[in-house]
Design a protein around this motif. Structure first.
Motif, PDB file in Angstrom:
ATOM      1  N   SER A   1       0.827  -1.203   0.000  1.00 25.09           N
ATOM      2  CA  SER A   1       0.000   0.000   0.000  1.00 25.09           C
ATOM      3  C   SER A   1       0.860   1.252   0.000  1.00 25.09           C
ATOM      4  O   SER A   1       0.586   2.214  -0.725  1.00 25.09           O
ATOM      5  N   GLN A   2       1.894   1.250   0.796  1.00 27.08           N
ATOM      6  CA  GLN A   2       2.717   2.451   0.910  1.00 27.08           C
ATOM      7  C   GLN A   2       3.575   2.674  -0.325  1.00 27.08           C
ATOM      8  O   GLN A   2       3.889   3.822  -0.663  1.00 27.08           O
ATOM      9  N   ARG A   3       3.916   1.618  -1.049  1.00 26.76           N
ATOM     10  CA  ARG A   3       4.606   1.805  -2.335  1.00 26.76           C
ATOM     11  C   ARG A   3       3.667   2.484  -3.333  1.00 26.76           C
ATOM     12  O   ARG A   3       4.088   3.363  -4.091  1.00 26.76           O
ATOM     13  N   VAL A   4       2.403   2.075  -3.346  1.00 33.88           N
ATOM     14  CA  VAL A   4       1.429   2.727  -4.215  1.00 33.88           C
ATOM     15  C   VAL A   4       1.237   4.178  -3.793  1.00 33.88           C
ATOM     16  O   VAL A   4       1.170   5.089  -4.630  1.00 33.88           O
ATOM     17  N   ALA A   5       1.153   4.412  -2.480  1.00 38.35           N
ATOM     18  CA  ALA A   5       1.014   5.780  -1.977  1.00 38.35           C
ATOM     19  C   ALA A   5       2.179   6.649  -2.437  1.00 38.35           C
ATOM     20  O   ALA A   5       1.983   7.799  -2.864  1.00 38.35           O
ATOM     21  N   ASP A   6       3.382   6.121  -2.365  1.00 37.41           N
ATOM     22  CA  ASP A   6       4.547   6.892  -2.808  1.00 37.41           C
ATOM     23  C   ASP A   6       4.435   7.249  -4.289  1.00 37.41           C
ATOM     24  O   ASP A   6       4.798   8.352  -4.708  1.00 37.41           O
ATOM     25  N   ALA A   7       3.946   6.302  -5.100  1.00 42.15           N
ATOM     26  CA  ALA A   7       3.760   6.576  -6.531  1.00 42.15           C
ATOM     27  C   ALA A   7       2.715   7.665  -6.738  1.00 42.15           C
ATOM     28  O   ALA A   7       2.896   8.575  -7.561  1.00 42.15           O
ATOM     29  N   ILE A   8       1.615   7.599  -5.987  1.00 42.75           N
ATOM     30  CA  ILE A   8       0.566   8.612  -6.090  1.00 42.75           C
ATOM     31  C   ILE A   8       1.114   9.981  -5.721  1.00 42.75           C
ATOM     32  O   ILE A   8       0.921  10.967  -6.450  1.00 42.75           O
ATOM     33  N   TYR A   9       1.796  10.058  -4.591  1.00 44.98           N
ATOM     34  CA  TYR A   9       2.282  11.353  -4.114  1.00 44.98           C
ATOM     35  C   TYR A   9       3.364  11.915  -5.030  1.00 44.98           C
ATOM     36  O   TYR A   9       3.426  13.122  -5.269  1.00 44.98           O
ATOM     37  N   ARG A  10       4.202  11.025  -5.556  1.00 44.94           N
ATOM     38  CA  ARG A  10       5.247  11.478  -6.483  1.00 44.94           C
ATOM     39  C   ARG A  10       4.627  12.065  -7.748  1.00 44.94           C
ATOM     40  O   ARG A  10       5.050  13.124  -8.231  1.00 44.94           O
ATOM     41  N   ARG A  11       3.615  11.374  -8.281  1.00 43.44           N
ATOM     42  CA  ARG A  11       2.936  11.875  -9.481  1.00 43.44           C
ATOM     43  C   ARG A  11       2.213  13.188  -9.191  1.00 43.44           C
ATOM     44  O   ARG A  11       2.275  14.135  -9.987  1.00 43.44           O
ATOM     45  N   TRP A  12       1.507  13.259  -8.064  1.00 38.11           N
ATOM     46  CA  TRP A  12       0.767  14.472  -7.715  1.00 38.11           C
ATOM     47  C   TRP A  12       1.714  15.652  -7.521  1.00 38.11           C
ATOM     48  O   TRP A  12       1.397  16.789  -7.890  1.00 38.11           O
ATOM     49  N   ALA A  13       2.883  15.396  -6.960  1.00 38.12           N
ATOM     50  CA  ALA A  13       3.839  16.463  -6.644  1.00 38.12           C
ATOM     51  C   ALA A  13       4.394  17.138  -7.893  1.00 38.12           C
ATOM     52  O   ALA A  13       4.944  18.241  -7.795  1.00 38.12           O
ATOM     53  N   ARG A  14       4.257  16.512  -9.060  1.00 38.63           N
ATOM     54  CA  ARG A  14       4.727  17.169 -10.286  1.00 38.63           C
ATOM     55  C   ARG A  14       4.053  18.509 -10.500  1.00 38.63           C
ATOM     56  O   ARG A  14       4.626  19.425 -11.094  1.00 38.63           O
ATOM     57  N   GLY A  15       2.813  18.639 -10.026  1.00 41.97           N
ATOM     58  CA  GLY A  15       2.061  19.868 -10.263  1.00 41.97           C
ATOM     59  C   GLY A  15       2.169  20.904  -9.162  1.00 41.97           C
ATOM     60  O   GLY A  15       1.571  21.986  -9.286  1.00 41.97           O
ATOM     61  N   LEU A  16       2.893  20.590  -8.080  1.00 38.99           N
ATOM     62  CA  LEU A  16       2.974  21.537  -6.968  1.00 38.99           C
ATOM     63  C   LEU A  16       3.590  22.855  -7.419  1.00 38.99           C
ATOM     64  O   LEU A  16       4.559  22.886  -8.188  1.00 38.99           O
TER      65      LEU A  16
END
Length: 239
Positions: free
Chosen positions: A221-236
């Protein structure tokens, strides 16, 4: 120049940012946590934030609570200003509601570890880094899909598990920010145990099953979370 902080809307004391905070710390992102339960006001503007993260809570989006309406207003302001929005569970429902979608009782409540399948011919893999994955759930409501949104993932008992709006905004029905401490807190509380024991839903697992599955599934789960957050952070902004 210092990075702008990420605004985090925390609705209740036992549903904090969890793994999202761990990820942010590892990547030198500052979080500004707005503690609704402690009396903090929802900001009216997003100009000083790199992104907006909205967490979960036991209330329904349809409850007549002023802070929920204020959060929807903030989400719309963020989207209008291209400030990326990330919604976890109730936060995902609030993002859907802010976009005009209906929030309703789910056909089956989900509590525990649930297998998620992404939809082909979407950009789901860029968000999750996997076609199927286990993730933690605790919800009785579910969001309809807003106009213009792309459905990314579903589970056996809940079709609308995640959607994106454009390239910046992601709503999730699940709790990818979950940690072992949060699971223990939720499943040992009087309210949590009562909700589990009273449910007749096929999507609700026993406390014993949840705890037996956590050691093997939480790292995935936390590996998936890291992928989600990494992708989302592109737009910060301002990073």
């Amino acid at each position: 120049m210092a990075r702008l902080p990420i605004a985090v809307i925390q609705n209740v004391p036992n549903d904090g940012p969890g793994h999202f905070a761990d990820w942010a710390d590892r990547h030198n992102h500052t979080l500004q946590i707005i503690r609704i339960w402690a009396g903090d006001a929802v900001p009216e503007q997003v100009g000083g934030f790199a992104g907006l993260c909205v967490l979960g809570g036991p209330m329904s989006v349809n409850d007549p609570l002023p802070h929920l309406r204020a959060t929807e207003h903030l989400i719309r302001a963020a989207m209008a200003a291209d400030v990326p929005v990330l919604g976890h569970c109730l936060g995902g429902q609030l993002l859907a509601s802010a976009c005009g979608a209906t929030i309703r009782r789910a056909p089956h409540a989900e509590i525990g570890w649930v297998d998620i399948a992404t939809h082909p011919a979407t950009n789901a893999n860029t968000w999750f880094g996997a076609e199927r994955f286990p993730i933690f759930q605790w919800h009785g409501d579910s969001f309809d899909l807003p106009a213009g949104a792309q459905l990314l993932a579903s589970s056996e008992h809940c079709r609308h598990q995640a959607f994106s709006v454009g390239s910046l905004h992601l709503a999730m029905q699940f709790h990818c920010e979950i940690t072992a401490d949060k699971i223990t807190d939720w499943t040992t509380s009087t309210e949590g145990r009562a909700e589990i024991s009273a449910s007749q839903s096929p999507g609700v697992q026993s406390v014993a099953e949840i705890h037996s599955r956590t050691p093997s599934l939480l790292p995935q789960s936390q590996r998936v979370a890291d992928a989600i957050y990494r992708r989302w952070a592109r737009g910060l902004r301002g990073t």
